[in-house]
Design a protein around this motif. Sequence first.
Motif, mmCIF file in Angstrom:
data_model
loop_
_atom_site.group_PDB
_atom_site.id
_atom_site.type_symbol
_atom_site.label_atom_id
_atom_site.label_comp_id
_atom_site.label_asym_id
_atom_site.label_seq_id
_atom_site.Cartn_x
_atom_site.Cartn_y
_atom_site.Cartn_z
ATOM 1 N N ASP A 3 -3.398 -8.843 -5.460
ATOM 2 C CA ASP A 3 -2.091 -8.339 -4.646
ATOM 3 C C ASP A 3 -2.191 -7.663 -3.408
ATOM 4 O O ASP A 3 -1.331 -7.784 -2.450
ATOM 5 N N LEU A 4 -3.473 -7.497 -3.113
ATOM 6 C CA LEU A 4 -3.781 -6.799 -1.535
ATOM 7 C C LEU A 4 -4.838 -7.518 -0.596
ATOM 8 O O LEU A 4 -5.281 -6.909 0.206
ATOM 9 N N LEU A 56 0.735 -1.214 -0.073
ATOM 10 C CA LEU A 56 0.112 0.104 -0.180
ATOM 11 C C LEU A 56 0.842 1.060 0.233
ATOM 12 O O LEU A 56 0.352 2.343 -0.752
ATOM 13 N N MET A 57 2.057 1.288 0.768
ATOM 14 C CA MET A 57 2.966 2.556 0.836
ATOM 15 C C MET A 57 3.650 2.690 -0.345
ATOM 16 O O MET A 57 3.847 3.506 -0.918
ATOM 17 N N TRP A 104 -3.378 3.853 -8.232
ATOM 18 C CA TRP A 104 -4.568 3.244 -7.819
ATOM 19 C C TRP A 104 -4.904 2.145 -8.385
ATOM 20 O O TRP A 104 -5.379 2.154 -9.601
ATOM 21 N N PRO A 105 -4.837 0.918 -7.853
ATOM 22 C CA PRO A 105 -4.914 -0.340 -8.194
ATOM 23 C C PRO A 105 -6.300 -0.640 -8.901
ATOM 24 O O PRO A 105 -7.195 -0.383 -8.022
ATOM 25 N N LYS A 106 -6.433 -1.279 -9.951
ATOM 26 C CA LYS A 106 -7.895 -1.717 -10.603
ATOM 27 C C LYS A 106 -8.143 -2.834 -9.514
ATOM 28 O O LYS A 106 -7.550 -3.635 -8.825
ATOM 29 N N ARG A 107 -9.630 -3.204 -9.690
ATOM 30 C CA ARG A 107 -10.177 -4.288 -8.928
ATOM 31 C C ARG A 107 -9.471 -5.666 -9.063
ATOM 32 O O ARG A 107 -9.197 -6.057 -7.875
ATOM 33 N N LYS A 108 -9.007 -6.133 -10.217
ATOM 34 C CA LYS A 108 -8.342 -7.482 -10.237
ATOM 35 C C LYS A 108 -7.155 -7.364 -9.448
ATOM 36 O O LYS A 108 -6.574 -8.265 -8.861
#
Length: 339
Positions: A138-139, A120-121, A129-133
């Motif tokens: 990854d998160l 996240l950092m 800003w990551p996409k949904r997939k």
Amino acid sequence: MKEIINILSTIDLSEDARSRIKGVAEHVKLTVIPTNNPGDISDESWQETEVLLTQGVLPEPEMAPNLRWVQFHSAGVDSYVDHPLFNQVVATNMSGAIAWQIGEYVLMTLLAFGQRLPKLMTHQRNKHWPKRKEKWQDLMPLELRDSTVGILGYGSIGRQVARLLVPFGPTVLAAKKDVMHPEDDGYIREGMGDPRGDFFDRLYPMEALHSMLSECDFVVLTLPLTEKTRGIIDEEALEVMKPSAYLVNVGRGELIDQEALIAALKAKDIAGAALDVFEEEPLPVNSPLWEMENVIISPHVAGISRHLEEETLALFIENLNRYLSELPLYNRIDVDKGY
């Protein structure tokens, strides 16, 4: 009239601390000489000292013929156990005095890795800003309630970690030298630690360490440094850990083969590490560990607390009362064991 008990502290003490130590008994005489150098203390002071409170300032045995008890102002004493003074005096450490804060530090690292804080950092620094997939791949968090936490070294710190983990509901495994005695006979404040050995699910002997490591999502090192524990997390130990597992070290840097750890992190043989202690401190600026996104580095601060003076003072006063009453002291150092 009782014989004077001469206490020498090489640690600077507040006026309140001095007053409380003197208030233990009328025949207690306290001398405070803040120093890191034994030569700063006069021959006369050494000769009359019966009790020494110190971070590690030790006289040669012949300098302090009346010395009976050394209370170290730290938990780790691996640098001092070979001192000849240990052959003639009782020595105790501060194990248990800072267990709460170190326990919180460990909990912080487990939650940070489990909730993917390092990633996240990285996204924040990159304004990404990551996409949904990507979020789901990854998160996805590794929640403690679904995790197995292994605690290597079930002393005061390991037991406090286990206590703090109870509300989160992980499976807790612990490894210690003597599995036949799960209870804690060292110093412990009320409401802390695991006095009776209630907070682990399984207890392993050190000989079964690799079996325990293979089951863990998080491995927490709280061992003292001895000849037997030096390098206990080596290439072989890292190989049996899950590729998704995280390693946390709040014990001693030399517990880990640092080169093997770096290799394992680069190869993604384990998922990451939180390190508060290192083989060499300060950590050299050219260490690859600084640049690894799956590593949390802190400069040996896990035990720093605004409550440190109060906690260590409480332990020393408890032991001083026991000394005056000729009772066994808490946290006696066993030279043969190295802690």
